[in-house]
Design an enzyme around this catalytic site. Structure first.
Site, PDB file in Angstrom:
ATOM      1  N   ASP A 167       0.823  -1.208   0.000  1.00  0.00           N
ATOM      2  CA  ASP A 167       0.000   0.000   0.000  1.00  0.00           C
ATOM      3  C   ASP A 167       0.861   1.264   0.000  1.00  0.00           C
ATOM      4  O   ASP A 167       2.061   1.223   0.307  1.00  0.00           O
ATOM      5  CB  ASP A 167      -0.940  -0.007   1.208  1.00  0.00           C
ATOM      6  CG  ASP A 167      -2.308   0.576   0.888  1.00  0.00           C
ATOM      7  OD1 ASP A 167      -2.414   1.372  -0.066  1.00  0.00           O
ATOM      8  OD2 ASP A 167      -3.280   0.239   1.592  1.00  0.00           O
ATOM      9  N   ASP A 222     -10.503   1.630  -3.557  1.00  0.00           N
ATOM     10  CA  ASP A 222     -11.001   1.352  -2.209  1.00  0.00           C
ATOM     11  C   ASP A 222     -12.522   1.323  -2.172  1.00  0.00           C
ATOM     12  O   ASP A 222     -13.112   0.899  -1.176  1.00  0.00           O
ATOM     13  CB  ASP A 222     -10.507   2.421  -1.228  1.00  0.00           C
ATOM     14  CG  ASP A 222      -9.136   2.102  -0.655  1.00  0.00           C
ATOM     15  OD1 ASP A 222      -8.591   1.023  -0.967  1.00  0.00           O
ATOM     16  OD2 ASP A 222      -8.608   2.932   0.108  1.00  0.00           O
TER      17      ASP A 222
END
Length: 720
Positions: free
Chosen positions: A472, A541
């Site tokens: 990430d 997301d």
């Protein structure tokens, strides 16, 4: 042959296209970029004449001007007033006038040093066009590689300082070229956090159309690519040209229509926060760009791009490997979990047929929220109820693969790493920190930081049997100022990306059986640079099925399905607060690499049965979705209330249809399938009905749907 040199003409041939360059008096001029031409005889000659206010580089020829010639590398300062390819400061000016010296044909592909590159093949051929500015003592080499299995050319530029004095690069595009006047549209993929890759199409007018990122990453807002297409083109008709950059940092891409309606395209590193100190006898290489052409419409452009990425970008050991169905604990638990909860989630996942368990953020340091511990990549044994190794063993004992979340480029102020090395963060001297998600960015331009990350992650991957890594990157870069001089600071953004590629190249080479997934708050760094190392991308997301439709649809134009993670999540959805049926959530997630991100334990008995059936079904169609040809049948941006896509692989065909909003007193939608065998018979597996390929393509398939919002349907055919 991919590369042919005939007199003063250079032919760069792909399987369906040609780039033809003329050398004239040391200048390189673009004669054709488009459908394949084996022999060129100047049928589209630019008739030279004296244009008002066009400068003439040759004193006795008022008809020749760089302002009107179609070039493959825009010169600066000698009468070409369009956007230049290069700005290079030497002595007291930044004028450069490169002249052709020689050409070389090279077997295979040429690789840009320290950067991601396409995989080459024995049948690939490369052309090196070498130019020099004798006054400034600079050399520029344009590299082009042609692939006989695709309609794509890869290209980059190398600059060499042959003088005994330093020079400074202020702009260095990877490619640029000029096209004849015509009616063009440009397609880009834009958005924001949680709504990435949204398709936008604009008609090109006189002036400059430009996209880019100066965030230190390619970003959620734009994509390092653009498509130039005929104004009247569609999915199945017309010429189209895709320009893509294999790079993960600050970028720019532009289309410029000049006063004569000629069009210039370019792509490369963004000028913002970029300069490069080129000392005597040093060289600089740009990121690689891709040029893909078709005359058969946007679907064919998509399939050419997908094929190239699967064959030449995605790591070879994963390009043809089915992706596992995963459960990620993030939206099920966020930071609040313990060993018992996680193992309970794993037990439910195993029963339903899931193959991979992913432990997301919160397993390390003393991280119970996003205020601490980034950089401290050691397990919190109290929270996890024991060692990481023992937890992984319990997951593997359940027959599941194990995946782990990292954010290696970041650091929390509340961490052992920051307390030991506060000088390792990106930070301008004497300025206060600028925070985002309560974290700072490590300076990957610092070799000590690069070495530390490589050592720590290598140790974790070596000592633990980890099958999957989610990498990430949850903020963008600010406060750049670590350089000892302003020039060194201007080099920092690109040096950061080179440091990143150093790390991921090392880790993915050494741990080549680990499936790495790139993430940056979803699709904030969804680009070909990362895809060269990480075969899969968490594309957003946003896990809401309806919000995902334009994201996944836009992603499909250039990036193959097998690169895209897509998850079924809970309702109401955590990002949109929307309720959608479980069937629709499943169908939308099956448009990518299927995963689940919710608390399976709280599902009802019927919901668990439905999830188990989804997973069983996806295992049947997984190869169709991940390896098949994709056809876009209904565009959600145009159709407003519906979307339909088709996948075709071997003898299998899958059609997925989603209705967004129901309307009253409307006839059923009929979609015409594509790419079938007109003479063959196709069996609809759900009902056993048979249809001819011609019928499905020319008469179409009527979608049988009840009234209601957010409903979906899948049709799975087998060719007899």
């Amino acid at each position: 042959m991919g590369i042919v040199i005939k007199d003063n003409l250079f032919y760069i041939h792909t399987k369906d296209s040609s780039l033809i360059i003329e050398e004239r008096d040391g200048d390189l001029l673009l004669k054709h970029l488009g459908k394949k031409i084996e022999a060129y005889h100047f049928s589209n000659t630019v008739f030279e004449k004296d244009h008002a206010f066009s400068a003439n580089p040759v004193a006795d020829n008022r008809n020749y001007s760089y302002d009107t010639q179609r070039q493959i590398f825009g010169v600066h300062g000698f009468g070409d007033f369009r956007v230049p390819s290069l700005i290079l400061q030497h002595d007291n000016n930044d004028l450069t006038r490169f002249k052709f010296k020689k050409a070389k044909i090279i077997k295979g592909g040429i690789k840009a040093r320290g950067l991601p590159n396409p995989h080459s093949s024995e049948s690939a051929q490369s052309l090196a066009l070498i130019l020099e500015d004798d006054l400034a003592k600079l050399r520029m080499t344009l590299y082009y590689t042609a692939y006989d299995d695709n309609a794509t050319i890869s290209t980059f530029v190398k600059f060499e300082n042959l003088s005994d004095k330093p020079v400074i690069l202020h702009r260095a595009l990877s490619t640029m070229f000029d096209l004849p006047a015509s009616h063009y549209d440009v397609i880009t993929f834009q958005g924001a956090y949680a709504r990435e890759k949204t398709l936008r199409r604009h008609q090109i007018e006189q002036g400059l159309f430009k996209i880019g990122s100066n965030r230190g990453a390619s970003g959620h807002a734009q994509t390092p690519s653009l498509i130039l297409t005929e104004h009247d083109s569609n999915e199945f008709y017309g010429e189209a040209l895709a320009l893509q950059l294999i790079y993960s940092g600050n970028f720019q891409a532009f289309v410029q229509k000049n006063q004569l309606n000629e069009v210039r395209l370019g792509i490369g590193i963004n000028d913002d926060n970029f300069s490069w100190d080129l000392q005597a006898n040093q060289s600089f290489e740009t990121p690689v760009a891709l040029i893909t052409y078709t005359d058969k419409g946007l679907t064919d452009l998509t399939q050419e791009s997908h094929n190239f990425i699967k064959r030449h970008i995605i790591p070879k050991n994963f390009a043809n490997k089915e992706r596992p169905i995963l459960i990620n604990n993030w939206e099920a638990t966020y930071f609040d979990f313990n060993r018992s909860q996680l193992l309970g989630l794993a037990d439910e996942a195993r029963k339903l047929g899931i193959e991979l368990f992913v432990l997301d953020d919160g397993w390390f340091g003393h991280r119970f929220d996003d205020n601490s511990s980034l950089g401290d990549w050691f397990v919190n044994e109290e929270k996890l109820g024991g060692s990481l190794d023992s937890f992984i063993k319990e997951i593997h004992d359940r027959g599941l693969q194990f995946g782990l979340w990292f954010e290696p480029e970041m650091v929390s102020v509340d961490s052992k790493l920051y307390r030991a090395h506060p000088d390792w963060v990106i930070q301008a001297d004497q300025r206060e920190h600028t925070y985002s998600r309560n974290q700072l960015v490590l300076n990957l331009a610092n070799p000590d930081v690069v070495a530390y990350i490589k050592t720590v992650l290598d140790k974790l991957l070596t000592e633990n049997t980890i099958d999957y890594v989610k990498w990430d990157y949850n903020r963008n870069i600010t406060n750049i100022g670590n350089g000892r001089t302003y020039l060194e600071t201007q080099m920092q953004s690109h040096a950061y990306i080179l440091g990143l590629y150093n790390i991921v190249s090392y880790l993915t080479t050494k741990h080549d059986k680990v499936l790495f997934e790139s993430c940056s708050g979803g699709g904030g760094r969804n680009d070909l640079g990362m895809m060269c190392y990480f075969p899969q991308v968490w594309s957003s997301d946003n896990t809401d099925a309806i919000a995902r439709l334009p994201i996944q649809y836009g992603s499909s134009y250039l990036y193959p399905t097998i690169s895209m993670g897509a998850h079924v999540s809970a309702v109401p959805n955590h990002q949109m607060n929307r309720h959608t049926p479980l069937t629709t959530r499943g169908h939308v997630a099956m448009m990518g690499n299927l995963g689940y991100e919710l608390d399976l334990a709280i599902l009802t008995k019927n919901e668990k049965k439905a999830v188990a059936n989804q997973i069983k079904h996806y295992k049947k169609i997984r190869s169709v979705v991940q390896f098949g040809k994709l056809y876009r049948l209904i565009n959600p941006e145009v159709g407003i209330n519906e979307v339909a896509v088709q996948y075709t692989y071997d003898n299998q065909v899958l059609v997925t249809y989603v209705r967004i909003q129901s309307t009253i007193e409307m006839m059923e939608t009929t979609v015409k399938l594509r790419g079938l065998d007109a003479d063959a018979i196709y069996v609809l597996i759900e009902t056993g009905q048979i249809f001819s390929g011609a019928e499905l393509m020319y008469a179409g398939l009527t979608i049988d749907m009840p009234q209601g919002d957010y409903l979906s349907k899948q049709y799975y055919f087998i060719k007899k």
